[in-house]
Design a protein around this motif. Structure first.
Motif, PDB file in Angstrom:
ATOM      1  N   ASN A 128      64.283  -1.649  28.821  1.00 46.63           N
ATOM      2  CA  ASN A 128      64.233  -0.203  28.555  1.00 46.63           C
ATOM      3  C   ASN A 128      65.608   0.400  28.296  1.00 46.63           C
ATOM      4  O   ASN A 128      65.901   1.536  28.679  1.00 46.63           O
ATOM      5  N   ALA A 129      66.450  -0.383  27.652  1.00 44.82           N
ATOM      6  CA  ALA A 129      67.799   0.080  27.289  1.00 44.82           C
ATOM      7  C   ALA A 129      68.357  -0.889  26.267  1.00 44.82           C
ATOM      8  O   ALA A 129      67.914  -2.043  26.192  1.00 44.82           O
ATOM      9  N   ALA A 155      69.536 -13.139  32.586  1.00 52.56           N
ATOM     10  CA  ALA A 155      70.405 -12.339  33.447  1.00 52.56           C
ATOM     11  C   ALA A 155      70.010 -10.866  33.438  1.00 52.56           C
ATOM     12  O   ALA A 155      69.957 -10.212  34.486  1.00 52.56           O
ATOM     13  N   ASP A 156      69.734 -10.329  32.251  1.00 49.11           N
ATOM     14  CA  ASP A 156      69.410  -8.905  32.146  1.00 49.11           C
ATOM     15  C   ASP A 156      68.055  -8.570  32.755  1.00 49.11           C
ATOM     16  O   ASP A 156      67.865  -7.480  33.308  1.00 49.11           O
ATOM     17  N   PHE A 201      65.188 -10.197  20.128  1.00 46.65           N
ATOM     18  CA  PHE A 201      64.724 -10.866  21.350  1.00 46.65           C
ATOM     19  C   PHE A 201      64.122  -9.856  22.329  1.00 46.65           C
ATOM     20  O   PHE A 201      63.110 -10.133  22.981  1.00 46.65           O
ATOM     21  N   GLU A 202      64.735  -8.685  22.426  1.00 49.15           N
ATOM     22  CA  GLU A 202      64.182  -7.644  23.296  1.00 49.15           C
ATOM     23  C   GLU A 202      62.829  -7.159  22.777  1.00 49.15           C
ATOM     24  O   GLU A 202      61.897  -6.925  23.559  1.00 49.15           O
ATOM     25  N   CYS A 206      55.820  -8.764  27.649  1.00 49.11           N
ATOM     26  CA  CYS A 206      55.555  -7.962  28.860  1.00 49.11           C
ATOM     27  C   CYS A 206      54.270  -7.152  28.704  1.00 49.11           C
ATOM     28  O   CYS A 206      53.488  -7.013  29.658  1.00 49.11           O
ATOM     29  N   ASP A 207      54.043  -6.615  27.508  1.00 49.90           N
ATOM     30  CA  ASP A 207      52.814  -5.855  27.257  1.00 49.90           C
ATOM     31  C   ASP A 207      51.594  -6.765  27.351  1.00 49.90           C
ATOM     32  O   ASP A 207      50.548  -6.361  27.886  1.00 49.90           O
ATOM     33  N   ILE A 208      51.700  -7.979  26.837  1.00 56.14           N
ATOM     34  CA  ILE A 208      50.588  -8.944  26.929  1.00 56.14           C
ATOM     35  C   ILE A 208      50.273  -9.243  28.392  1.00 56.14           C
ATOM     36  O   ILE A 208      49.104  -9.257  28.802  1.00 56.14           O
TER      37      ILE A 208
END
Length: 381
Positions: A14-15, A83-84, A267-268, A275-277
């Motif tokens: 989210n960034a 990492a993120d 990639f994001e 994540c939505d899946i």
């Protein structure tokens, strides 16, 4: 036995990806490429400190460069994502010929030295690290089981996706980005295993992200998937249940930081979709989604000399194995090797003792989230 859950899986960032992280990945790519070439070519003087001569080059040059720089690029970005997001992640690397890069990854995240203390993180350890590669009494030229983080021996091409989906089954927190070589994709087992997504329940299983490493060539021939139109390629994968995202780089003069920035953004986007899946599956595990995949189109042998002896090398089958086969035998090839190694600016990546500078690996995951330390890859411990 329950599968280990580490980190905080399936969390969106989210960034925007930070510029510091992108610069870290760029340094990772440079140092991983340097370490990879060093393993193929150097027997001594691993940081080319003067005098650097042909005597520092191995007597017998064995290894594979062509797929390695693309794999190094992808692993750098996978490290950044882990990492993120603090994402529980296991990697599977199908191109067996990327061994120099996958071993370098373990050296970079520290797990290689933890497992093999004689390979110290200094100039003496670096020399042992280079000399052992593809050498009797040393290590194989592939991402072999001896390498921390490896569950897949890439040398026997065709089983990368089978192993990846097997790892993800009944392991709902696990993300498995899987690099598939475009030559490997022509084998029967791999061509069939694209269909394994039909067996995945995203509520109870992890997620496999196939990344087709489309660099155009096998050992001496063009690959089939690189010779069909983009439309046909996308339709092929969509018909097998994937939503393909294509990334193209390395064919023009685009700045490397710009390339890293573009891939981090892609990639994001892909990870957000994953994540939505996973979130949707918590309330609906009946309807099968189209899973994302990445088509990663870059030159074979990316960043090596574009021409050697007047013949095209980067972007051709000539970069597949050892592009400079006479680096010890002729001064001309030795000077090309020296210039090639110097192009990664190792003086910016290693300190005076030969250790990798802390700022080079600062962006990488820590503890069990490291690729080489993830317990899902090291069950035998």
């Amino acid at each position: 036995m329950a599968n280990p859950v580490i980190g905080t899986p399936w969390k969106k960032l989210n960034a925007p990806v930070s510029e510091e992280a992108i610069e870290g990945v760029s340094k990772y790519w440079r140092v991983a490429n340097y370490l990879s070439i060093g393993q193929i070519y150097l027997r001594s003087n691993p940081l080319m400190r003067e005098p650097f001569t042909r005597e520092d080059v191995k007597h017998r040059l064995v290894g594979h460069w062509g797929t390695t720089p693309g794999v190094n690029f992808l692993i750098g970005h996978i490290n950044r994502l882990i990492a993120d997001h603090q994402q529980n992640t296991l990697i599977v690397v199908g191109p067996g010929h990327s061994g120099p890069g996958t071993v370098a990854q373990s050296y970079l995240d520290g797990t290689y030295t933890e497992t093999y203390p004689d390979i110290t993180r200094d100039e003496a350890g670096l020399q042992k690290f280079f000399r052992q590669f593809s050498y009797p009494g040393g290590i194989p030229s592939h991402f072999s089981p001896e390498t921390p983080g490896s569950i897949h021996e890439g040398g026997e091409l065709g089983y990368a996706l089978s192993h990846a989906f097997g790892a993800a089954m009944n392991n709902p927190s696990l993300f498995v980005p899987t690099i598939v070589g475009d030559g490997e994709a022509e084998t029967g087992p791999l061509a069939t295993s694209w269909q394994s997504n039909k067996l995945v329940n995203p509520r109870t299983d992890g997620i496999v992200l196939p990344i087709l490493h489309l660099n155009g060539y096998k050992i001496a021939n063009p690959t089939i998937l690189s010779r069909i139109s983009d439309e046909e390629l996308h339709e092929f994968f969509h018909g097998m249940g994937y939503e393909p995202y294509e990334f193209v780089a390395g064919f023009d003069d685009e700045d490397h930081l710009s390339i890293h920035r573009r891939f981090a953004e892609l990639f994001e986007t892909v990870f957000d979709e994953i994540c939505d899946i996973k979130a949707t599956a918590n309330t609906d595990d009946v309807h099968r989604p189209f899973y994302p995949m990445i088509i990663f189109r870059t030159p074979k042998g990316w960043t090596c000399p574009k021409f050697i002896d007047g013949k095209k090398t980067e972007g051709s089958w000539r970069s597949h194995q050892v592009p400079l086969a006479s680096a010890r035998d002729t001064e001309e090839h030795f000077n090309v090797l020296k210039k090639w190694l110097s192009s990664y600016k190792p003086e910016e990546l290693f300190d005076d003792n030969g250790a990798i500078r802390p700022e080079v690996t600062k962006f990488m995951p820590q503890g069990e989230l490291r690729i080489g330390e993830n317990p899902n890859a090291n069950g035998g411990l």
